[in-house]
Design an enzyme around this catalytic site. Structure first.
Site, PDB file in Angstrom:
ATOM      1  N   THR A 200       0.786  -1.315  -0.058  1.00 36.25           N
ATOM      2  CA  THR A 200       0.080  -0.068  -0.091  1.00 36.25           C
ATOM      3  C   THR A 200       0.966   1.304  -0.001  1.00 36.25           C
ATOM      4  OG1 THR A 200      -0.246  -0.284   2.526  1.00 36.25           O
ATOM      5  CG2 THR A 200      -2.072  -1.266   0.821  1.00 36.25           C
ATOM      6  N   LYS A 228       3.918  -6.771   3.927  1.00 32.63           N
ATOM      7  CA  LYS A 228       3.695  -5.595   3.754  1.00 32.63           C
ATOM      8  C   LYS A 228       3.335  -4.908   5.172  1.00 32.63           C
ATOM      9  CE  LYS A 228       0.431  -3.632   3.245  1.00 32.63           C
ATOM     10  NZ  LYS A 228      -0.241  -2.587   4.610  1.00 32.63           N
ATOM     11  N   THR A 239       0.968  -8.735  13.628  1.00 32.61           N
ATOM     12  CA  THR A 239       1.044  -7.145  13.081  1.00 32.61           C
ATOM     13  C   THR A 239       1.109  -7.251  11.334  1.00 32.61           C
ATOM     14  OG1 THR A 239       1.818  -4.880  13.068  1.00 32.61           O
ATOM     15  CG2 THR A 239       3.348  -6.758  13.274  1.00 32.61           C
ATOM     16  N   GLU A 326       6.537   4.477   7.308  1.00 33.32           N
ATOM     17  CA  GLU A 326       6.242   5.712   6.509  1.00 33.32           C
ATOM     18  C   GLU A 326       6.920   6.806   6.860  1.00 33.32           C
ATOM     19  OE1 GLU A 326       1.357   4.144   5.659  1.00 33.32           O
ATOM     20  OE2 GLU A 326       2.019   5.556   7.401  1.00 33.32           O
ATOM     21  N   ASN A 457      -0.180  10.054   5.829  1.00 33.61           N
ATOM     22  CA  ASN A 457      -1.687   9.666   6.389  1.00 33.61           C
ATOM     23  C   ASN A 457      -2.619  10.700   6.244  1.00 33.61           C
ATOM     24  OD1 ASN A 457      -1.172   6.917   7.703  1.00 33.61           O
ATOM     25  ND2 ASN A 457       0.640   7.916   8.096  1.00 33.61           N
ATOM     26  N   THR A 462      -6.940   9.195  -0.685  1.00 30.10           N
ATOM     27  CA  THR A 462      -7.054   9.593  -2.130  1.00 30.10           C
ATOM     28  C   THR A 462      -6.250   8.734  -2.841  1.00 30.10           C
ATOM     29  OG1 THR A 462      -5.150  10.887  -1.599  1.00 30.10           O
ATOM     30  CG2 THR A 462      -7.249  11.821  -1.224  1.00 30.10           C
TER      31      THR A 462
END
Length: 462
Positions: A200, A228, A239, A326, A457, A462
């Site tokens: 993702t 992932k 997790t 991230e 985040n 979108t």
């Protein structure tokens, strides 16, 4: 009363700092791997016998117009399979369906794992359950061999990842499952493409493979895994999403015991942002295609060796998730020593790992050890740190001497220049000794927080 006018020069400088840190969010699997992350993507691999993998493009997420987002992992023969799942109370439909089918099958006869990215199929009610079952049913239909009986439980584990609270475009997904099946293969490119299809916000596909031997023979065994996750990562039984495949002959009950132990020391020992997902699942499939003596109990001579292999492999897979946190710029090992119990050590390490103040200080290269101490102090450990015996250090990864920040509750005169040099590195270790009495140690892995985490985040749907 008039307001002070903003300093134009300061605003300009601030904007430059922020813009230099933020990357544009891109569609899953877009293939644009940051140069610093390319070293974590394998260029070859040795994959377990009897497994084939493939992927297809569905367009689950509207912004994804051409990249594969449906992954299929299959075995030529039925597998023993085990899985660990999230303990989030809002468990996603695929978690419920997969847990039930493994229970009904007793962990036997599993043929595949089907995964979609772009939509989590979580908090979607009864319709979401039916969608997950439909994915399993359509995957089962791709195999030519007949199931045990028309009423047999599904043979395909289902996983989903992405946005919570939205229904799957199930007809689009099920129509593409035969395409993924037709694309199956056993080459490195097949495995890498499949690992990419489950991504993702990941910036690189997370794939590993290795060969190993067990004490009972010189036979070569193989293991491969993909995972992932880059955000909403904090352990609670398992997790993220992970799929591990091996050609070792091992029965369900010892396999389940091995995975539970391995997950606790790996996937349950990482944190990116302190959020536990609704979809967390790690599954392992063993088809026995390499032959050899069946490991049928925990008393088998190969059991402990296999457990160590799978544990070490799982730790390395879990570390890849942290390295792709991230917006992360640092990989941080947290080592807690001399705790009264492993549970206490893990709770203290987890508290440090999920502290936003610790993580932002690391991003800013600020040796603010007070934040580490604060997180240590508010942990939920039953036996907390002893303040007058607690010590904190930075441990460089270049093998040089650790930098002591706090010793037995007393602050050290910190060499700020050396601290800054240690914090410049991509990898570092924070060591916290919570007493002077020898006790239990543990390791936890986390990353820093940057401006980019907020950007990703804030723009996720979108």
């Amino acid at each position: 009363m008039s307001l002070a006018r903003p300093n134009a020069r300061l605003l300009s400088r601030t904007n430059r700092v922020f813009s230099s840190q933020i990357r544009t969010y891109s569609a899953p699997g877009d293939g644009v791997i940051p140069p610093a992350k390319k070293k974590y993507v394998p260029t070859s691999g040795t994959y377990p016998r009897g497994f084939k993998v493939g992927s297809a493009h569905v367009g689950v997420k509207a912004s994804n117009t051409r990249f594969d987002d449906l992954a299929l992992i299959t075995s030529d023969t039925p597998c023993a399979a085990a899985a660990v799942f999230t303990k989030n109370k809002f468990q996603a439909a695929p978690v419920t369906v997969s847990r039930d089918l493994l229970k009904e099958r007793g962990g036997q006869g599993i043929r595949a794992v089907i995964v979609n990215s772009g939509c989590a199929n979580a908090v979607t009610g009864k319709g979401g359950i039916e969608d997950a079952k439909s994915m399993a049913k359509h995957t089962d239909a791709c195999f030519t061999d007949s199931p045990d009986s028309p009423d047999s439980p599904y043979r395909s584990i289902v996983m989903s990842t992405g946005v919570i609270g939205q229904r799957l475009p199930i007809d689009k997904i099920t129509s593409k499952i035969p395409t993924a099946f037709a694309n199956l293969g056993d080459t490195h490119d097949h495995w890498l493409g499949t690992a990419r299809a489950i991504c993702t916000t990941d910036t690189f596909p997370k794939l590993m493979s290795k060969t190993f031997k067990l004490p009972s023979s010189d036979r070569e065994y193989r293991i491969a895994g993909m995972t992932k996750g880059a955000g909403m990562i904090h352990p609670n039984m398992a997790t993220l999403l992970g799929i591990i495949c091996t050609d070792v002959p091992v029965a369900y009950f010892p396999l389940r015991r091995i995975l539970a132990s391995a997950a606790n020391k790996s996937f349950n020992s990482i944190s990116i942002d302190g959020d536990t997902s609704t979809n967390d699942t790690v599954a392992i499939l063993a088809n026995g295609a390499a032959g050899g003596d069946l490991i049928d109990t925990k008393f088998h001579s190969d059991f402990e060796s296999l457990k160590q292999v799978i544990t070490d492999f799982s730790i390395d897979l879990a570390k890849l998730v942290v390295r792709d946190g991230e917006g992360a710029t640092k990989f941080v090992t947290i080592r807690v020593t001399n705790a009264r119990s492993i549970t206490d050590a893990r709770r203290i390490a987890s508290s440090i790992a999920r502290s936003p103040l610790v993580k932002t200080a690391l991003y800013g290269k600020d040796a603010n050890w007070g934040r580490i101490l604060c997180a240590t102090g508010y942990s939920t450990a039953r036996n907390p740190a002893v303040p007058e015996e607690t010590s904190v250090s930075f441990v460089p990864t270049d093998g040089s001497e650790e930098l002591k920040l706090l010793v037995n509750g007393e602050p050290e005169q910190v060499d700020e220049a050396r601290a800054a040099k240690i914090l410049e590195a991509e990898d570092l270790e924070i060591k916290v000794s919570v007493s002077n009495t020898p006790g239990k140690d543990t390791w936890f892995w986390t990353c820093d927080f940057s401006h980019e985490y907020v950007t990703i985040n804030g723009d996720y749907r979108t």
